[in-house]
Design a protein around this motif. Structure first.
Motif, PDB file in Angstrom:
ATOM      1  N   TYR A 293      -2.962  10.548-107.182  1.00 31.99           N
ATOM      2  CA  TYR A 293      -1.804  10.695-106.287  1.00 31.99           C
ATOM      3  C   TYR A 293      -0.548  10.136-106.959  1.00 31.99           C
ATOM      4  O   TYR A 293       0.496  10.797-107.010  1.00 31.99           O
ATOM      5  CB  TYR A 293      -2.093   9.954-104.965  1.00 31.99           C
ATOM      6  CG  TYR A 293      -0.891   9.758-104.076  1.00 31.99           C
ATOM      7  CD1 TYR A 293      -0.361  10.821-103.348  1.00 31.99           C
ATOM      8  CD2 TYR A 293      -0.281   8.511-103.961  1.00 31.99           C
ATOM      9  CE1 TYR A 293       0.751  10.636-102.541  1.00 31.99           C
ATOM     10  CE2 TYR A 293       0.821   8.317-103.155  1.00 31.99           C
ATOM     11  CZ  TYR A 293       1.338   9.391-102.445  1.00 31.99           C
ATOM     12  OH  TYR A 293       2.437   9.208-101.656  1.00 31.99           O
ATOM     13  N   ALA A 294      -0.659   8.929-107.516  1.00 27.75           N
ATOM     14  CA  ALA A 294       0.504   8.285-108.154  1.00 27.75           C
ATOM     15  C   ALA A 294       1.033   9.158-109.292  1.00 27.75           C
ATOM     16  O   ALA A 294       2.254   9.363-109.427  1.00 27.75           O
ATOM     17  CB  ALA A 294       0.107   6.903-108.673  1.00 27.75           C
ATOM     18  N   GLN A 295       0.103   9.690-110.070  1.00 26.83           N
ATOM     19  CA  GLN A 295       0.484  10.544-111.212  1.00 26.83           C
ATOM     20  C   GLN A 295       1.194  11.807-110.725  1.00 26.83           C
ATOM     21  O   GLN A 295       2.235  12.196-111.241  1.00 26.83           O
ATOM     22  CB  GLN A 295      -0.797  10.903-111.950  1.00 26.83           C
ATOM     23  CG  GLN A 295      -0.599  11.453-113.337  1.00 26.83           C
ATOM     24  CD  GLN A 295      -1.966  11.824-113.920  1.00 26.83           C
ATOM     25  OE1 GLN A 295      -2.970  11.154-113.658  1.00 26.83           O
ATOM     26  NE2 GLN A 295      -2.006  12.907-114.667  1.00 26.83           N
ATOM     27  N   GLU A 296       0.647  12.444-109.664  1.00 28.29           N
ATOM     28  CA  GLU A 296       1.222  13.704-109.161  1.00 28.29           C
ATOM     29  C   GLU A 296       2.597  13.489-108.536  1.00 28.29           C
ATOM     30  O   GLU A 296       3.478  14.334-108.658  1.00 28.29           O
ATOM     31  CB  GLU A 296       0.257  14.362-108.157  1.00 28.29           C
ATOM     32  CG  GLU A 296      -0.999  14.880-108.835  1.00 28.29           C
ATOM     33  CD  GLU A 296      -1.885  15.720-107.932  1.00 28.29           C
ATOM     34  OE1 GLU A 296      -1.525  15.940-106.749  1.00 28.29           O
ATOM     35  OE2 GLU A 296      -2.939  16.158-108.407  1.00 28.29           O
ATOM     36  N   VAL A 297       2.775  12.340-107.855  1.00 23.91           N
ATOM     37  CA  VAL A 297       4.101  12.052-107.277  1.00 23.91           C
ATOM     38  C   VAL A 297       5.112  11.879-108.411  1.00 23.91           C
ATOM     39  O   VAL A 297       6.216  12.447-108.381  1.00 23.91           O
ATOM     40  CB  VAL A 297       4.050  10.797-106.369  1.00 23.91           C
ATOM     41  CG1 VAL A 297       5.462  10.334-106.006  1.00 23.91           C
ATOM     42  CG2 VAL A 297       3.261  11.103-105.090  1.00 23.91           C
ATOM     43  N   LYS A 298       4.722  11.152-109.449  1.00 23.66           N
ATOM     44  CA  LYS A 298       5.644  10.889-110.562  1.00 23.66           C
ATOM     45  C   LYS A 298       6.008  12.165-111.295  1.00 23.66           C
ATOM     46  O   LYS A 298       7.150  12.374-111.698  1.00 23.66           O
ATOM     47  CB  LYS A 298       5.013   9.886-111.532  1.00 23.66           C
ATOM     48  CG  LYS A 298       5.076   8.463-111.017  1.00 23.66           C
ATOM     49  CD  LYS A 298       4.562   7.499-112.074  1.00 23.66           C
ATOM     50  CE  LYS A 298       4.057   6.236-111.442  1.00 23.66           C
ATOM     51  NZ  LYS A 298       3.052   5.553-112.230  1.00 23.66           N
TER      52      LYS A 298
END
Ligand code: KIV
Length: 275
Positions: free
Chosen positions: A252-257
């Motif tokens: 999730y963190a990677q996709e938001v970034k």
């Protein structure tokens, strides 16, 4: 349309399981977890282990009656068939049988649960008797008693020598004679747990005890593998949910970034506009 009403397992049902089909028990503290385990377990324990598992406390000593009631209500909302038993937290019952009655009656009234559990052997027999004679079903808890961690000097297995074995045997007998409907045996060496199970007229529910106990209980987060830290010998992990949750957060963190989440399918459009 007729809806089938599910009957909740009662305290006498649990008591009648002595020497019969083993009692399946797990801890739960929240509505969704209670809901998913409810069809498979006989007894849900809202344990004061929630202090450590949910709130990150170092021991169970800081747990309050209000916390037990809030989580007890959550578990009752998520369950239909399991017998729900709620722990009396440290300091809420040891002072006197009257104090225990005040706490236990408040917990049963405000949650709708079936029974309470309290820690202690011979020294708590008078309290168990006081409660059971006044309509409060009590499950005992002997052997390793986490609320006595300070006097025990840590979480210690009990029954390792003759003196300890005699003590835990006497504790079980005292609690059963006082009217408890079942007793949790925690961290008791196997032959002693077996002997207690054979000697008592009420069901024993083991955790780090013996396969011969009348039932078994574990902390649900332990069997789910939520934590990657130290796992006691008596725990068997049936999943590694913690790892999956961490992977989900990382992705999730990677996709938001990188702005790949949210995609258009996760967004709302004005009325009349094509999706
Ligand atoms: O608090 C708790 O979860 C318990 C079980 C480990 C028996 O007492």
């Amino acid at each position: 349309m007729t809806t089938k009403r599910i009957r909740r397992i009662t305290v006498p049902d649990i008591q009648a399981r002595k020497n019969k089909l083993p009692i399946v028990s797990l801890t739960a503290y929240t509505t969704p977890i209670a809901r998913l385990m409810d069809p498979y377990v006989d007894l849900i324990l809202v344990g004061d282990s929630l202090g450590m598992v949910i709130y990150g406390m170092p021991t169970t000593l800081g747990v309050t009656t209000d916390m037990m009631i809030a989580h007890g209500c959550a578990v009752m909302r998520g369950s239909q068939q399991a017998c729900v038993v709620i722990d009396l937290p440290f300091g809420s019952y040891q002072e006197s049988p009257q104090q225990a009655f005040q706490t236990a009656s408040r917990i049963l009234k405000e949650t709708g649960a079936s029974a309470v559990k309290l820690e202690g052997g011979e020294e708590m027999a008078e309290t168990v008797s006081f409660l059971t004679q006044r309509g409060i079903p009590v499950c005992g808890h002997i052997g390793l008693m986490p609320q006595s961690v300070q006097t025990m000097g840590g979480f210690k297995v009990s029954g390792k020598n003759e003196e300890q074995s005699n003590k835990v045997l006497k504790d079980g007998q005292a609690i059963a004679n006082a009217g408890a409907f079942a007793v949790v045996l925690e961290g008791v060496v196997e032959p002693v747990a077996k002997m207690i199970t054979q000697n008592l007229a009420i069901p024993t529910i083991g955790i780090g005890a013996s396969p011969t106990c009348d039932g078994q209980v574990l902390v649900s987060d332990d069997i789910f593998g939520v934590f990657d830290e130290f796992t006691p010998r008596f725990v068997k992990r049936y999943a590694t949910i913690g790892k999956q949750m961490e992977e989900a957060v990382k992705t999730y963190a990677q996709e938001v970034k990188e702005r790949s989440f949210p995609a258009m399918e996760h967004c709302f459009q004005p009325v009349g506009k094509a999706k």
